[in-house]
Enzyme design. Structure first.
Site, PDB file in Angstrom:
ATOM      1  N   GLU A   1       5.538  -3.499   0.728  1.00 19.48           N
ATOM      2  CA  GLU A   1       4.893  -4.138   1.885  1.00 19.48           C
ATOM      3  C   GLU A   1       4.935  -5.626   1.625  1.00 19.48           C
ATOM      4  O   GLU A   1       4.405  -6.094   0.614  1.00 19.48           O
ATOM      5  CB  GLU A   1       3.437  -3.684   2.031  1.00 19.48           C
ATOM      6  CG  GLU A   1       3.275  -2.280   2.542  1.00 19.48           C
ATOM      7  CD  GLU A   1       3.869  -2.052   3.914  1.00 19.48           C
ATOM      8  OE1 GLU A   1       4.088  -3.020   4.669  1.00 19.48           O
ATOM      9  OE2 GLU A   1       4.132  -0.880   4.222  1.00 19.48           O
TER      10      GLU A   1
ATOM     11  N   CYS B   1      -1.242 -10.316   5.866  1.00 16.31           N
ATOM     12  CA  CYS B   1       0.160 -10.136   6.257  1.00 16.31           C
ATOM     13  C   CYS B   1       0.256  -9.712   7.710  1.00 16.31           C
ATOM     14  O   CYS B   1       1.309  -9.807   8.335  1.00 16.31           O
ATOM     15  CB  CYS B   1       0.869  -9.149   5.341  1.00 16.31           C
ATOM     16  SG  CYS B   1      -0.105  -7.709   4.980  1.00 16.31           S
TER      17      CYS B   1
ATOM     18  N   GLU C   1       2.253   3.601   4.360  1.00 17.57           N
ATOM     19  CA  GLU C   1       1.066   3.784   3.539  1.00 17.57           C
ATOM     20  C   GLU C   1      -0.071   4.300   4.419  1.00 17.57           C
ATOM     21  O   GLU C   1      -0.027   4.194   5.626  1.00 17.57           O
ATOM     22  CB  GLU C   1       0.646   2.448   2.919  1.00 17.57           C
ATOM     23  CG  GLU C   1       1.746   1.827   2.067  1.00 17.57           C
ATOM     24  CD  GLU C   1       1.211   0.817   1.085  1.00 17.57           C
ATOM     25  OE1 GLU C   1       0.578   1.219   0.103  1.00 17.57           O
ATOM     26  OE2 GLU C   1       1.434  -0.380   1.310  1.00 17.57           O
TER      27      GLU C   1
ATOM     28  N   ASN D   1      -4.787 -10.824  -1.574  1.00 20.74           N
ATOM     29  CA  ASN D   1      -5.485 -11.062  -0.302  1.00 20.74           C
ATOM     30  C   ASN D   1      -6.418  -9.938   0.140  1.00 20.74           C
ATOM     31  O   ASN D   1      -7.336 -10.172   0.912  1.00 20.74           O
ATOM     32  CB  ASN D   1      -4.492 -11.424   0.810  1.00 20.74           C
ATOM     33  CG  ASN D   1      -3.556 -10.303   1.140  1.00 20.74           C
ATOM     34  OD1 ASN D   1      -3.209  -9.504   0.269  1.00 20.74           O
ATOM     35  ND2 ASN D   1      -3.138 -10.227   2.376  1.00 20.74           N
TER      36      ASN D   1
END
Ligand code: ADP
Length: 479
Positions: free
Chosen positions: A247, A281, A459, A149
């Site tokens: 993630e 997400c 991150e 994505n």
């Protein structure tokens, strides 16, 4: 004639044609052909990364700075071309593709800077005459496994810190978006990385990805993708006692209170729920709205949805591109059917659309009257589908927002300082937005969530150091 993009193993481009990349806006358009690595190539890539680690980890800041800076500059100079290729292979709009490419350039620029700011600590020991140094070292061979994505930004936000802190890499991108992955590796390779420091193994998750999980020579894995695969990464990593960072999904709430500015709330909902075809997400898939503003909000959202231009990602007028592929389209449609069976009212969209070229076009869907217990409110759909959950007041909104197995982002639209402040403090999410969409984050600050959304250190930004380094405490007795 399509070009064949090969894998990069130990500084050599290798492999035969194994997979084709199809444009989701036009399934007659083949973006390119790509090598598909098997377990042997994965093993070679891991061995190459292992052999390259000692020299790269001692290379010093300037060598790393040069590669990262050069990469940032080339990505920025080619942003239109790379962004267009990204939109062509993934289906997000041209503006989104170019925006994501710029973000990748900014990330490389940020970590180029970080290479010049590495530091440690020196403290006196509790024992007289002894000094204690605390320094950070690279972890070793890092396996990077990415989803489709964000085809260039996610690889960038993993590869850039991995290299900056002296690690070597085996990179396995998602099968659907090899072009963006190949491009970033090609740029880094030409920017002067020594052989073996960055290896690209395009191929199937169940083959190449699994070979990475099963290797004792992969010292850390950074993964972004589904909860199911994330759990496999976790289990395999525990087996090998390696560091891992995950993630995964989100079911992010956007709370809209009676006192919200209606225009702001509608902008946040449309952007957060539907831009990038809802395939983020961080998308707002639960719109939790208090009674006093509910009807006005819903009418305004429907009005905006009606005006959205859904079409070919490469057409400059398009605001919402196609769904990424047939499998994801089926998942979206299945969830729309589930929502109706559960008793939610499909108030807008949800049907397939025909466009000039054959593609995976879906009209954005809005459910009303959803409850937080419905599957459409609990499971990540990953498409342009949002549910409105009607609540009485702020307290109920907060409780519903937090009642989810996920915890990536959350948002609130309100003009009340009290509610905004309370929500920031009490939302069980890694990232909280006030009067902003739940999706769309900066590149220089930490990214990550809680509960079922994430595992391990954050991150991006300076926090990325936690994952990509390991701390050494050294004692010296000087008499
Ligand atoms: P998505 O829904 O984003 O495709 P996945 O978790 O299936 O989520 O994929 C994310 C990444 O994980 C992709 O690069 C995929 O190829 C990879 N992957 C899938 N299965 C495995 C596996 N068994 N081991 C390692 N990586 C895998």
């Amino acid at each position: 004639m399509t070009v064949l993009r090969k894998n990069l193993i130990d500084g050599e481009w290798l492999g035969e044609a194994g997979s084709r990349n199809i444009n989701p806006s036009n399934t007659n358009d083949v973006v390119g052909e790509y090598a598909s690595a098997g377990p042997e190539e994965a093993k070679q890539a891991i061995a190459a990364a292992k052999a390259a680690f000692p020299a790269w980890s001692r290379s010093g800041p300037l060598a790393r700075h040069a590669v990262l800076k050069k990469t940032s500059d080339e990505i920025m100079a080619r942003k239109d071309e790379i962004g267009r290729a990204l939109a062509r292979e993934e289906g997000k709009t041209l503006a989104e593709g170019i925006g994501e490419t710029i973000r990748a350039a900014q990330i490389f620029d940020f970590f180029a800077g970080e290479t010049l700011r590495l530091s440690g600590e020196l403290v006196p020991s509790v024992r007289p005459g002894v000094g204690v140094e605390m320094t950070r070292e690279g972890v070793g061979v890092v396996g990077i496994i990415t989803p489709w994505n964000f085809p260039i930004a996610i690889p960038a936000w993993k590869i850039a810190p991995a290299l900056a802190y002296g690690n070597t890499i085996v990179f396995k991108p998602a099968e659907l978006v090899p072009e963006s992955a190949w491009t970033i590796v090609d740029i880094l390779h030409r920017a002067g990385l020594p052989k073996g420091v960055l290896n690209l193994v395009m191929g199937k998750g169940s083959v190449v990805g699994q070979a990475m999980l099963d290797s004792p020579d992969v010292n850390a894995i950074s993964f972004t993708g589904s909860v199911g695969t994330g759990k496999r990464v976790a289990a395999a990593s525990v087996e090998h006692m390696r560091k891992f960072q995950l993630e995964m999904g989100g079911k992010n709430p956007l709370v809209v209170l009676d006192d919200a500015d209606l225009g702001t709330a509608v902008d946040c909902a449309i952007n957060g729920a539907y831009f990038s075809t809802g395939q983020r997400c961080t998308a707002s898939s639960r719109l939790i709205v208090t009674e006093g503003i509910h009807d006005r909000f819903v009418d305004a959202v429907k009005e905006r949805l009606d005006k959205l231009v859904i079409g070919d990602a490469l057409d400059a007028k398009t605001q919402i591109g196609p769904v990424v592929d047939q499998t994801q389209l089926k998942q979206d449609e299945d969830y729309i059917a589930i929502g109706r069976q559960e008793g939610a009212e499909l108030a807008f969209g949800g049907e397939r659309l025909e466009r000039e070229s054959p593609g995976f076009y879906l009209r954005p869907a809005l459910f009303l009257g959803a409850t937080n217990a419905m599957r459409i409110s609990r499971e990540e759909i990953f498409g342009p589908v949002a549910n409105v959950i009607r609540v009485k007041d702020y307290d109920e909104a907060l409780a519903v927002a937090n009642d989810t197995p996920f915890g990536l982002t959350s948002g609130i639209c309100t003009t009340s300082l009290k509610h905004a402040t309370h929500f920031k403090r009490n939302s069980e999410a890694g990232m909280v937005m006030v009067n902003l969409p739940t999706a769309g984050v900066d590149f220089h600050v930490p990214f990550g969530g809680r509960k079922g959304s994430s595992y391990g250190p954050r991150e991006q930004g300076r926090y990325a150091m936690e994952f990509y380094t390991t701390v050494k405490t050294a004692y010296t007795f000087a008499g």
